[in-house]
Design a protein around this motif. Structure first.
Motif, short mmCIF file in Angstrom:
data_model
loop_
_atom_site.label_atom_id
_atom_site.label_comp_id
_atom_site.label_asym_id
_atom_site.label_seq_id
_atom_site.Cartn_x
_atom_site.Cartn_y
_atom_site.Cartn_z
N LEU A 21 44.94 19.44 -2.98
CA LEU A 21 43.75 19.32 -2.32
C LEU A 21 43.56 18.37 -0.92
N ILE A 22 43.66 16.94 -1.44
CA ILE A 22 43.71 16.31 -0.56
C ILE A 22 44.09 15.61 0.53
N VAL A 23 45.95 16.47 0.22
CA VAL A 23 46.34 16.35 1.36
C VAL A 23 46.10 18.15 2.45
N PHE A 24 45.91 19.06 1.57
CA PHE A 24 45.51 20.31 2.47
C PHE A 24 44.46 19.62 3.59
N ALA A 25 43.30 18.59 2.79
CA ALA A 25 42.38 18.94 3.64
C ALA A 25 42.41 16.99 4.95
N GLN A 26 43.86 16.26 4.64
CA GLN A 26 43.80 15.56 5.79
C GLN A 26 44.56 16.18 7.10
N TRP A 27 45.59 17.03 5.89
CA TRP A 27 45.85 18.13 7.28
C TRP A 27 45.30 19.11 8.31
N LEU A 28 44.38 19.75 7.40
CA LEU A 28 43.00 20.34 8.43
C LEU A 28 42.79 19.31 9.53
N ARG A 29 42.35 18.32 8.95
CA ARG A 29 40.95 16.94 9.06
C ARG A 29 42.39 16.62 10.72
N SER A 30 43.49 16.30 10.64
CA SER A 30 44.04 16.25 11.90
C SER A 30 44.21 16.88 12.92
N GLY A 31 44.01 17.80 12.98
CA GLY A 31 44.00 18.84 13.81
C GLY A 31 42.52 19.49 14.78
N VAL A 32 40.96 18.58 14.48
CA VAL A 32 40.17 18.54 14.70
C VAL A 32 39.44 17.00 14.89
N ASN A 33 38.65 17.73 15.48
CA ASN A 33 37.89 16.75 16.37
C ASN A 33 36.64 16.47 15.85
N SER A 34 35.86 15.70 16.12
CA SER A 34 33.92 15.25 16.04
C SER A 34 32.96 16.32 16.93
N ALA A 35 33.95 17.60 16.92
CA ALA A 35 33.38 18.81 18.27
C ALA A 35 33.92 20.32 17.69
N HIS A 50 27.89 33.92 13.67
CA HIS A 50 26.79 33.13 13.14
C HIS A 50 26.46 31.90 13.31
N LEU A 51 27.35 31.60 11.90
CA LEU A 51 27.45 30.36 11.25
C LEU A 51 28.40 29.35 11.71
N SER A 52 28.04 28.17 12.26
CA SER A 52 29.15 27.32 13.10
C SER A 52 28.96 26.16 11.77
N LEU A 53 29.73 25.29 11.07
CA LEU A 53 29.59 24.29 10.45
C LEU A 53 30.85 23.05 11.78
N TYR A 54 30.40 22.32 11.05
CA TYR A 54 31.22 20.98 11.95
C TYR A 54 32.45 20.42 11.06
N ALA A 55 33.75 20.82 11.63
CA ALA A 55 34.87 20.87 10.56
C ALA A 55 34.85 19.38 10.29
N ALA A 56 35.11 17.96 11.23
CA ALA A 56 35.38 16.82 10.56
C ALA A 56 34.65 16.04 9.76
N PRO A 57 33.18 16.43 9.66
CA PRO A 57 32.07 15.60 8.42
C PRO A 57 32.73 16.32 7.37
N LEU A 58 32.50 17.81 7.72
CA LEU A 58 33.07 18.71 6.19
C LEU A 58 34.31 18.20 5.32
N LEU A 59 35.85 17.77 6.53
CA LEU A 59 36.37 17.61 6.26
C LEU A 59 36.34 16.46 5.69
N ASP A 60 35.76 15.81 5.94
CA ASP A 60 35.82 13.99 5.53
C ASP A 60 35.09 13.64 4.40
N LEU A 61 33.87 14.70 4.05
CA LEU A 61 33.18 14.80 3.07
C LEU A 61 33.97 14.71 2.11
N LEU A 62 34.68 16.05 1.81
CA LEU A 62 35.86 16.33 0.66
C LEU A 62 36.65 15.63 0.24
#
Length: 299
Positions: A21-35, A50-62
Motif C-alpha cells: 500500500l505504501i509503494v502504491f501511494a508513493q507511486w500515485l504521489r509521484s504523479g501529482v503536485n500540491s495543486a 462536486h467534491l474535490s480532494l487535494y491529492a498530495a496532502p491526502l497521499l502524504d498523510l496516508l
C-alpha cells in the motif's frame, strides 16, 4: 530465509500488504503536485464532480499513517522474540490496525456524505448529517475500543458502567433530598398541629420529589416571567432549569453521602480471624472488670 518465512506464519502478510500500500501511494504521489485535485471517486470521468480532494496532502498523510502501521506490524511479527516485553506485540497489533484503517475511514466517511450533501435538496440536509453521526461515532468508538482493548458501548462497556454508576449516585442523592424535604415538612406540620412527630423508617419520597420538582419549576417560570421572558419558548427553557438543577444537586449529594459512608466504614476496627479468640477473651475480661468496678461504686 525460507525457514524464517515459514516460522512467521500468517502474520507475515501484514507487513507485506502494508508495504504494498505504501509503494502504491508513493507511486500515485509521484504523479501529482500540491495543486492536483481529485474528484470522489478519483476517476477522470467521475459521475460526482462536486467534491474535490487535494491529492498530495491526502497521499502524504496516508503514507505517514501506513509507515507507522508498517513499523507496528514488524513489531507484531517479532513478538515471540521480545521475551518479557511480549505484551508489546499485542499492543502493536491493536495500534497497527488503527493506523492502517482510521484515516482512510475518515476520508471515505467525509467524501460519501459531503458528495451526497451536494446531490440532495436542502430539506434533506439535516436528516443526512444526523444520520452521518452514526458511522462517524462507530469509527471513533471502534478505534478507541481497539486501542484500549475494552468495550465502550454495550452492556459491559465503559460508557454503560459509568452511566449506571452515575445513576446509582444520583438515585441515592435524590432519595436523600426527598427524605430531607419529607422530614422537614412533617416536622413543621407536627409543630403547627401540636402533635408528636412519628418516625417513619422508610418513607415513600416519590410524591415529595414530584411536588418539589413542580414547585421549583413553577418558581423558575415565575421569576423568568417577572424578568420579562414572556414567550412560550423562553418559559419552557425556564421550566427546564429546575430538573437540571435538581439532577446536579442529587449527584453532588449522593457523592458526598457515599464518601461519608466510606469514611465511616474505615473507622470500623476489623479483627483478623486468627486473633478473634484472643480479642473475645480480652473483651470479656474487660467487661467483667468494668462490672465489678461499677458494683463497688454503686455498692
Amino acid at each position: 530465509m525460507k525457514e524464517l518465512w515459514s516460522k512467521l506464519g500468517n502474520e507475515k502478510y501484514w507487513p507485506v500488504s502494508i508495504a504494498t500500500l505504501i509503494v502504491f501511494a508513493q507511486w500515485l504521489r509521484s504523479g501529482v503536485n500540491s495543486a492536483t485535485l481529485w474528484n470522489f471517486p478519483p476517476f477522470s470521468a467521475s459521475p460526482f464532480p462536486h467534491l474535490s480532494l487535494y491529492a498530495a496532502p491526502l497521499l502524504d498523510l496516508l503514507t505517514y499513517a501506513w509507515l507507522g502501521s508498517l513499523a507496528l506490524s514488524v513489531l507484531y511479527c517479532g513478538r515471540n522474540r521480545l521475551g518479557r516485553l511480549s505484551w508489546l506485540g499485542t499492543a502493536s497489533n491493536r495500534l497497527m490496525k488503527i493506523t492502517l484503517l482510521f484515516y482512510p475511514a475518515l476520508v471515505l466517511w467525509f467524501s460519501v456524505f459531503a458528495e451526497t450533501s451536494f446531490l440532495i435538496p436542502s430539506w434533506a440536509q439535516t436528516p443526512l448529517w444526523f444520520g452521518s453521526a452514526y458511522p462517524l461515532s462507530q469509527i471513533i468508538f471502534r478505534s478507541v475500543e481497539t486501542a484500549i482493548d475494552r468495550k465502550i458501548l454495550g452492556k459491559q462497556g465503559l460508557l454503560s458502567i459509568a452511566i449506571n454508576k452515575a445513576l446509582i449516585v444520583a438515585s441515592i442523592g435524590m432519595r436523600s433530598i426527598g427524605e430531607g424535604v419529607y422530614g422537614n415538612v412533617r416536622y413543621v406540620s407536627s409543630r403547627i398541629r401540636g402533635q408528636p412527630l412519628e418516625v417513619v423508617p422508610k418513607p415513600n419520597v416519590k410524591p415529595t420529589i414530584g411536588a418539589l420538582l413542580l414547585f421549583l419549576s413553577i418558581a423558575s417560570m415565575t421569576v423568568a416571567y417577572e424578568m420579562g421572558y414572556t414567550s412560550m419558548l423562553e418559559l419552557f427553557y425556564a421550566f427546564g432549569v429546575a430538573p437540571y438543577a435538581l439532577a446536579i444537586a442529587s449527584g453532588v449529594v449522593g457523592w458526598r453521602r457515599l464518601k461519608r459512608e466510606e469514611v465511616e466504614k474505615k473507622r470500623i476496627v476489623r479483627v483478623p480471624r486468627r486473633f478473634r479468640s484472643k480479642f473475645n477473651f480480652f473483651v470479656s475480661a474487660l467487661s467483667i472488670r468494668f462490672t465489678r468496678l461499677r458494683r463497688l461504686i454503686t455498692g
